[in-house]
Design an enzyme around this catalytic site. Structure first.
Site, PDB file in Angstrom:
ATOM      1  CG  HIS A  19      -8.540  78.802  71.212  1.00 52.59           C
ATOM      2  ND1 HIS A  19      -8.864  78.028  70.126  1.00 52.59           N
ATOM      3  CD2 HIS A  19      -8.137  79.996  70.721  1.00 52.59           C
ATOM      4  CE1 HIS A  19      -8.665  78.722  69.023  1.00 52.59           C
ATOM      5  NE2 HIS A  19      -8.228  79.928  69.357  1.00 52.59           N
ATOM      6  CD  GLU A  20      -6.423  83.088  72.430  1.00 54.91           C
ATOM      7  OE1 GLU A  20      -5.293  83.321  71.951  1.00 54.91           O
ATOM      8  OE2 GLU A  20      -7.465  83.176  71.754  1.00 54.91           O
ATOM      9  CG  HIS A  23      -3.244  80.470  69.304  1.00 57.01           C
ATOM     10  ND1 HIS A  23      -3.288  79.918  68.051  1.00 57.01           N
ATOM     11  CD2 HIS A  23      -4.525  80.821  69.592  1.00 57.01           C
ATOM     12  CE1 HIS A  23      -4.521  79.933  67.597  1.00 57.01           C
ATOM     13  NE2 HIS A  23      -5.307  80.474  68.530  1.00 57.01           N
TER      14      HIS A  23
END
Length: 109
Positions: A19-20, A23
């Site tokens: 997920h990170e 980003h």
């Protein structure tokens, strides 16, 4: 029971990392500086600066974070930045670009 909890913890950690990473990848592709990419929550256990980014492993291994340049800048700081360097900050990007960075984490999951 303990094995189930350990497997759950490992899978959750992998999901957070991915997920990170979403980003991080989109921010870098757009041209926003990433100040820190951290796995776990501070305090920092280990960190290494490569280029402008600190890659860190933190003490609390639940979660993670990406700290973008200009993500939480105050208005007074915005006026001090030279116009040629503004594009490296999150706040200086268009709403479309900021949305892409924010939604990238969900898309990666």
């Amino acid at each position: 029971m303990l094995l189930t909890a350990l497997v759950f913890f490992i899978i959750l950690s992998i999901l957070v990392l991915v997920h990170e990473l979403g980003h991080y990848a989109v921010a870098r592709a757009i041209g926003v500086d990433v100040e820190e990419f951290g796995f776990g929550f501070p305090p920092r256990l280990w960190g290494r600066k490569i280029g402008k980014t600190i890659y860190s492993l933190n003490w609390l291994p639940i979660g993670g974070f990406v700290k973008l340049a200009g993500e939480d800048e105050e208005e007074s700081q915005k006026s001090k930045v030279k116009s040629q360097n503004k594009k490296q900050y999150f706040w200086a990007r268009s709403k479309k670009e900021r949305s892409a960075i924010l939604l990238a984490g969900v898309a990666m999951n």
